[in-house]
Scaffold this motif. Structure first.
Motif, PDB file in Angstrom:
ATOM      1  N   ASP A 220      -4.911  -8.615  22.008  1.00  0.00           N
ATOM      2  CA  ASP A 220      -4.985  -8.045  23.352  1.00  0.00           C
ATOM      3  C   ASP A 220      -4.003  -6.905  23.566  1.00  0.00           C
ATOM      4  N   PHE A 221      -3.487  -6.323  22.490  1.00  0.00           N
ATOM      5  CA  PHE A 221      -2.447  -5.306  22.604  1.00  0.00           C
ATOM      6  C   PHE A 221      -2.778  -4.102  21.730  1.00  0.00           C
ATOM      7  N   ILE A 222      -2.053  -3.019  21.962  1.00  0.00           N
ATOM      8  CA  ILE A 222      -2.119  -1.856  21.091  1.00  0.00           C
ATOM      9  C   ILE A 222      -0.823  -1.825  20.284  1.00  0.00           C
ATOM     10  N   ALA A 223      -0.908  -1.359  19.047  1.00  0.00           N
ATOM     11  CA  ALA A 223       0.257  -1.374  18.161  1.00  0.00           C
ATOM     12  C   ALA A 223       0.673   0.047  17.799  1.00  0.00           C
ATOM     13  N   ILE A 224       1.970   0.224  17.611  1.00  0.00           N
ATOM     14  CA  ILE A 224       2.543   1.486  17.136  1.00  0.00           C
ATOM     15  C   ILE A 224       3.212   1.184  15.810  1.00  0.00           C
ATOM     16  N   ILE A 225       2.787   1.875  14.771  1.00  0.00           N
ATOM     17  CA  ILE A 225       3.251   1.592  13.414  1.00  0.00           C
ATOM     18  C   ILE A 225       3.950   2.817  12.842  1.00  0.00           C
ATOM     19  N   GLY A 226       5.117   2.589  12.237  1.00  0.00           N
ATOM     20  CA  GLY A 226       5.843   3.693  11.623  1.00  0.00           C
ATOM     21  C   GLY A 226       6.743   3.217  10.508  1.00  0.00           C
ATOM     22  N   ARG A 227       7.396   4.161   9.868  1.00  0.00           N
ATOM     23  CA  ARG A 227       8.378   3.846   8.836  1.00  0.00           C
ATOM     24  C   ARG A 227       9.709   3.501   9.485  1.00  0.00           C
ATOM     25  N   PHE A 228      10.624   2.941   8.688  1.00  0.00           N
ATOM     26  CA  PHE A 228      11.968   2.688   9.197  1.00  0.00           C
ATOM     27  C   PHE A 228      12.628   3.987   9.646  1.00  0.00           C
ATOM     28  N   GLY A 229      12.335   5.073   8.927  1.00  0.00           N
ATOM     29  CA  GLY A 229      12.941   6.351   9.268  1.00  0.00           C
ATOM     30  C   GLY A 229      12.472   6.929  10.586  1.00  0.00           C
ATOM     31  N   ASP A 230      11.365   6.417  11.125  1.00  0.00           N
ATOM     32  CA  ASP A 230      10.831   6.888  12.404  1.00  0.00           C
ATOM     33  C   ASP A 230      11.113   5.889  13.527  1.00  0.00           C
ATOM     34  N   TRP A 231      12.216   5.185  13.398  1.00  0.00           N
ATOM     35  CA  TRP A 231      12.559   4.134  14.352  1.00  0.00           C
ATOM     36  C   TRP A 231      12.724   4.668  15.766  1.00  0.00           C
ATOM     37  N   SER A 232      13.485   5.749  15.920  1.00  0.00           N
ATOM     38  CA  SER A 232      13.742   6.269  17.266  1.00  0.00           C
ATOM     39  C   SER A 232      12.464   6.812  17.898  1.00  0.00           C
ATOM     40  N   GLU A 233      11.615   7.462  17.102  1.00  0.00           N
ATOM     41  CA  GLU A 233      10.338   7.961  17.625  1.00  0.00           C
ATOM     42  C   GLU A 233       9.437   6.803  18.065  1.00  0.00           C
ATOM     43  N   THR A 234       9.442   5.717  17.291  1.00  0.00           N
ATOM     44  CA  THR A 234       8.652   4.537  17.661  1.00  0.00           C
ATOM     45  C   THR A 234       9.134   3.967  18.979  1.00  0.00           C
ATOM     46  N   MET A 252       5.951  -1.844  15.100  1.00  0.00           N
ATOM     47  CA  MET A 252       6.499  -2.296  13.825  1.00  0.00           C
ATOM     48  C   MET A 252       6.923  -1.097  12.999  1.00  0.00           C
ATOM     49  N   ASN A 253       8.161  -1.130  12.544  1.00  0.00           N
ATOM     50  CA  ASN A 253       8.638  -0.159  11.562  1.00  0.00           C
ATOM     51  C   ASN A 253       8.781  -0.889  10.242  1.00  0.00           C
ATOM     52  N   SER A 254       8.193  -0.315   9.204  1.00  0.00           N
ATOM     53  CA  SER A 254       8.078  -1.068   7.964  1.00  0.00           C
ATOM     54  C   SER A 254       7.976  -0.136   6.771  1.00  0.00           C
ATOM     55  N   LEU A 255       8.073  -0.730   5.600  1.00  0.00           N
ATOM     56  CA  LEU A 255       7.774  -0.016   4.367  1.00  0.00           C
ATOM     57  C   LEU A 255       6.258   0.093   4.205  1.00  0.00           C
ATOM     58  N   ALA A 256       5.813   1.148   3.555  1.00  0.00           N
ATOM     59  CA  ALA A 256       4.381   1.368   3.374  1.00  0.00           C
ATOM     60  C   ALA A 256       3.749   0.391   2.392  1.00  0.00           C
ATOM     61  N   VAL A 257       4.553  -0.460   1.749  1.00  0.00           N
ATOM     62  CA  VAL A 257       3.988  -1.439   0.818  1.00  0.00           C
ATOM     63  C   VAL A 257       3.184  -2.506   1.554  1.00  0.00           C
ATOM     64  N   ILE A 258       3.426  -2.682   2.848  1.00  0.00           N
ATOM     65  CA  ILE A 258       2.638  -3.637   3.623  1.00  0.00           C
ATOM     66  C   ILE A 258       1.259  -3.030   3.875  1.00  0.00           C
ATOM     67  N   PRO A 259       0.188  -3.691   3.465  1.00  0.00           N
ATOM     68  CA  PRO A 259      -1.161  -3.122   3.582  1.00  0.00           C
ATOM     69  C   PRO A 259      -1.514  -2.726   5.012  1.00  0.00           C
ATOM     70  N   GLY A 260      -1.928  -1.498   5.183  1.00  0.00           N
ATOM     71  CA  GLY A 260      -2.340  -1.002   6.484  1.00  0.00           C
ATOM     72  C   GLY A 260      -1.358  -0.051   7.123  1.00  0.00           C
ATOM     73  N   VAL A 261      -0.098  -0.121   6.731  1.00  0.00           N
ATOM     74  CA  VAL A 261       0.932   0.698   7.371  1.00  0.00           C
ATOM     75  C   VAL A 261       0.658   2.189   7.208  1.00  0.00           C
ATOM     76  N   ASP A 262       0.098   2.589   6.079  1.00  0.00           N
ATOM     77  CA  ASP A 262      -0.176   4.010   5.856  1.00  0.00           C
ATOM     78  C   ASP A 262      -1.666   4.300   5.712  1.00  0.00           C
TER      79      ASP A 262
END
Length: 322
Positions: A220-234, A252-262
């Motif tokens: 029921d929500f919208i998600a914003i996904i970025g890298r750790f380096g884009d923390w402030s922008e997120t 969620m700020n994460s490494l791109a190794v998690i499927p879907g992040v990139d």
């Protein structure tokens, strides 16, 4: 006992830091004065046009793909934007991104994009006619409320296979052109599947076990996904979208190794060194008809999709007020 307690406190502190970096549970709410309403019916009309009348719009049917680009160009032009086509050739075929420019010509650029092609012969209503519909209606808002900083809305071609992760992606061409021109980009935001919502328990899944401890089990929500380096922008985007209405927004700020992040056009801006985020309904972690024939316009939630667009307009307002 003291050593155990010290160790436990250290682990707890590290977990709190990790949660703070990844989930961003605490952020300052942004005050947005006015967010114009977006029409769910107009969004529906755009999605129906792209996913039904112009189906399929892919390398399987280049005539429809080009017709979709023409439709977007016409809709962008009607908003008063400065509209341009970015043409390129791949394997002997011509493709184009459609760009709508608003605001002054100079200054750090905000890029908001969505891909208009669909996967093989699927209708691609959520993926990604929903994002393009949002982009068109956002253009209408910007035409009526001109931003104080430069903004490019870009409808990309060639996000789907066989182009995905190859230089033939439309977003790769756009990102490379900005870097080659020495253009400063303050943020890129990809609208990638923004129309599927569900209030049913367990309608939301995740790529990593245990994530339901931090995120809802309902889609029921919208998600914003970025890298750790884009923390402030997120953090900034999340605060702005939350301030625009009552639609839940998680990040969620994460490494791109998690499927879907990139898994969208933002990855090409990362490759050029630009900050980039994805706004998404989480795709196959929620929508059971991802890349399927059942991804049709009548299954989407246009009321909540409108709230997503209103939230993105709030991001533009905050960006312009910097």
């Amino acid at each position: 006992m003291r050593l155990f307690l010290k160790l436990a406190l250290t682990v707890a502190a590290l977990l709190l830091v990790l949660i703070g970096l990844t989930v961003q549970p605490l952020f300052r709410q942004t005050k947005v004065i006015a967010v114009p309403a977006v029409s769910p019916e107009r969004l529906k009309a755009h999605v129906r046009m792209l996913s039904e009348t112009l189906h399929p719009r892919s390398v399987e049917e280049l005539t429809n793909l080009e017709a979709a680009a023409s439709y977007i160009h016409t809709e962008f032009t009607a908003t008063g934007a400065v509209v341009a086509d970015q043409w390129f050739t791949d394997r002997g075929e011509k493709y184009r991104n459609v760009i709508a420019r608003f605001g002054p010509a100079e200054g750090p650029l905000l890029v908001i994009g969505a891909h208009y092609d669909s996967f093989e012969t699927t209708p691609g209503a959520d993926d990604n006619a929903s994002g393009v519909a949002g982009l068109i209606e956002l253009a209408g808002l910007l035409g009526r409320h001109p931003p104080q900083r430069p903004i490019e809305l870009v409808a990309y071609t060639n996000e789907e296979p066989p182009h995905f992760r190859y230089p033939s992606m439309g977003s790769a061409h756009h990102a490379e052109s900005l870097r080659a021109g020495g253009r400063e980009v303050s943020l890129m935001l990809a609208l990638e599947m923004v129309g599927w919502f569900s209030d049913a328990p367990d309608s939301q899944t995740y790529p990593v076990p245990g994530m339901t401890l931090l995120y809802p089990d309902k889609g029921d929500f919208i998600a914003i996904i970025g890298r750790f380096g884009d923390w402030s922008e997120t953090r900034e985007v999340k605060a702005a979208m939350r301030s625009a209405g009552d639609l839940p927004v998680h990040s969620m700020n994460s490494l791109a190794v998690i499927p879907g992040v990139d898994f969208s056009d933002h990855l090409n801006y990362w490759a050029e060194g630009y900050p980039a985020l994805m706004t998404t309904d989480t795709a196959f972690y929620r929508n059971p008809y991802y890349h399927a024939a059942e991804d049709t316009y009548d299954r989407l939630d246009y009321t909540r999709m409108a709230k997503v667009v209103e939230g993105v307009f709030a991001v533009v307002q905050v960006h312009s007020a910097r």
